[in-house]
Design a protein around this motif. Structure first.
Motif, short mmCIF file in Angstrom:
data_model
loop_
_atom_site.label_atom_id
_atom_site.label_comp_id
_atom_site.label_asym_id
_atom_site.label_seq_id
_atom_site.Cartn_x
_atom_site.Cartn_y
_atom_site.Cartn_z
N CYS A 89 0.84 -1.20 0.00
CA CYS A 89 0.00 0.00 0.00
C CYS A 89 0.87 1.25 0.00
N ASP A 90 0.64 2.09 -1.02
CA ASP A 90 1.33 3.37 -1.18
C ASP A 90 0.64 4.36 -0.24
N ARG A 91 1.20 4.55 0.94
CA ARG A 91 0.68 5.31 2.08
C ARG A 91 -0.37 4.52 2.84
N PHE A 92 -0.36 4.72 4.16
CA PHE A 92 -1.39 4.13 5.03
C PHE A 92 -1.49 5.02 6.27
N ALA A 93 -1.82 4.43 7.40
CA ALA A 93 -2.11 5.23 8.60
C ALA A 93 -0.95 6.12 9.05
N ASP A 94 0.30 5.74 8.74
CA ASP A 94 1.43 6.59 9.14
C ASP A 94 1.35 7.96 8.48
N SER A 95 0.78 8.03 7.28
CA SER A 95 0.62 9.34 6.63
C SER A 95 -0.33 10.21 7.43
N THR A 96 -1.39 9.62 7.96
CA THR A 96 -2.31 10.42 8.79
C THR A 96 -1.61 10.85 10.07
N ARG A 97 -0.81 9.94 10.65
CA ARG A 97 -0.07 10.29 11.88
C ARG A 97 0.83 11.50 11.62
N VAL A 98 1.48 11.51 10.46
CA VAL A 98 2.44 12.59 10.19
C VAL A 98 1.75 13.83 9.60
N TYR A 99 0.95 13.66 8.56
CA TYR A 99 0.34 14.83 7.91
C TYR A 99 -0.65 15.55 8.81
N GLN A 100 -1.60 14.76 9.38
CA GLN A 100 -2.63 15.41 10.19
C GLN A 100 -2.24 15.45 11.66
N GLY A 101 -1.47 14.47 12.10
CA GLY A 101 -1.20 14.33 13.53
C GLY A 101 -0.08 15.21 14.04
N ALA A 102 0.89 15.53 13.16
CA ALA A 102 2.09 16.19 13.68
C ALA A 102 2.43 17.52 13.04
N THR A 103 1.88 17.81 11.88
CA THR A 103 2.39 19.00 11.18
C THR A 103 1.48 20.21 11.27
N ARG A 104 0.19 19.98 11.54
CA ARG A 104 -0.73 21.12 11.56
C ARG A 104 -1.39 21.22 12.92
N GLY A 105 -0.60 21.08 13.95
CA GLY A 105 -1.12 21.06 15.30
C GLY A 105 -0.87 19.69 15.88
N ASP A 106 -1.05 19.60 17.18
CA ASP A 106 -0.73 18.34 17.84
C ASP A 106 -1.99 17.49 17.96
N LEU A 107 -2.30 16.77 16.89
CA LEU A 107 -3.55 16.00 16.85
C LEU A 107 -3.29 14.50 16.86
N ARG A 108 -2.07 14.14 17.22
CA ARG A 108 -1.68 12.74 17.15
C ARG A 108 -2.57 11.82 17.99
N GLN A 109 -3.00 12.32 19.15
CA GLN A 109 -3.85 11.48 20.02
C GLN A 109 -5.17 11.15 19.36
N ILE A 110 -5.75 12.14 18.68
CA ILE A 110 -7.02 11.90 17.97
C ILE A 110 -6.81 10.89 16.85
#
Ligand code: TYD
Length: 204
Positions: A89-110
């Motif tokens: 799979c070309d991208r999976f949950a780690d992309s969400t962890r990094v793109y949404q979780g770490a770069t635009r605010g600290d949303l990693r827990q969500i």
């Protein structure tokens, strides 16, 4: 197994080359990508990758990416794994962890909470392709795919993403492998094939 990395790092090329390598060795392979990979998820993909960078908040993106992933999992990934196939799979949950979780605010827990409730599986092996964001950004925009919403966040965002992916390999040392993506595509493919071959040999 999954490929991860910043935009333009060569994941798509490398996932195709790896699929070919494994098929030639007699494996049954399913090559897929996120966001997308199933009919419903491809519909959601268009909402995510096209249009204005400010179109969605990071929170809304988390919900959309997770909805797409859930459909992909139900309809394609889980049945393929049950049938004994290798899923690339070309991208999976780690992309969400990094793109949404770490770069635009600290949303990693969500991201992690939603992941454990709605997705609940991790890849056996994640190949993180690392390269200089300035080179990658040039490559990405040069494609002119019309799917540039994330590239349009700019160079600083891509530098943050790179740091996020490097941190990820430290969070998940057992299943991640960092790959230098700056060499030519064939060289990178050789490195990846060697990593995957020894991973598969160790499992059998
Ligand atoms: P992708 O098709 O992999 O783009 P590229 O080939 O340019 O790397 O992914 C589209 C965009 O979606 C990409 O910029 C990364 C982003 N993305 C997220 O922000 N979160 C996610 O969970 C996923 C899967 C992708």
């Amino acid at each position: 197994m999954t490929f991860e990395g910043i935009d333009g790092s060569g994941k798509s090329t490398q996932s195709r080359l790896l699929a070919g390598h494994l098929e030639a060795a007699g494996h049954d392979v399913v090559l897929t990508r996120e966001p997308g990979g199933s009919l419903g998820a491809e519909d959601i993909r268009r909402l995510l990758v096209e249009g204005d960078p400010g179109r969605w908040s990071a929170e809304t993106e988390i919900l959309l990416f997770t909805a797409a992933r859930r459909d992909h999992l139900e309809r394609l990934i889980t049945p393929a794994l049950k049938a004994g196939k290798i899923v690339i799979c070309d991208r999976f949950a780690d992309s969400t962890r990094v793109y949404q979780g770490a770069t635009r605010g600290d949303l990693r827990q969500i991201v992690d909470a939603l992941h454990s409730q709605m997705i609940g599986i991790e890849p056996d092996l994640t190949l993180v392709i690392d390269m200089d964001p300035d080179i990658a950004l040039e490559r990405g925009l040069a494609r002119g795919s019309g799917e540039d919403r994330f590239e349009d966040f700019g160079a600083e965002f891509q530098h943050k993403l790179r740091d996020g992916f490097l941190a990820l390999t430290k969070d998940y040392p057992d299943r991640t492998q960092l790959i230098d993506g700056t060499k030519g595509a064939q060289d990178v493919a050789h490195t990846i094939a060697a990593v995957v071959d020894s991973f598969l040999a160790a499992r059998s």
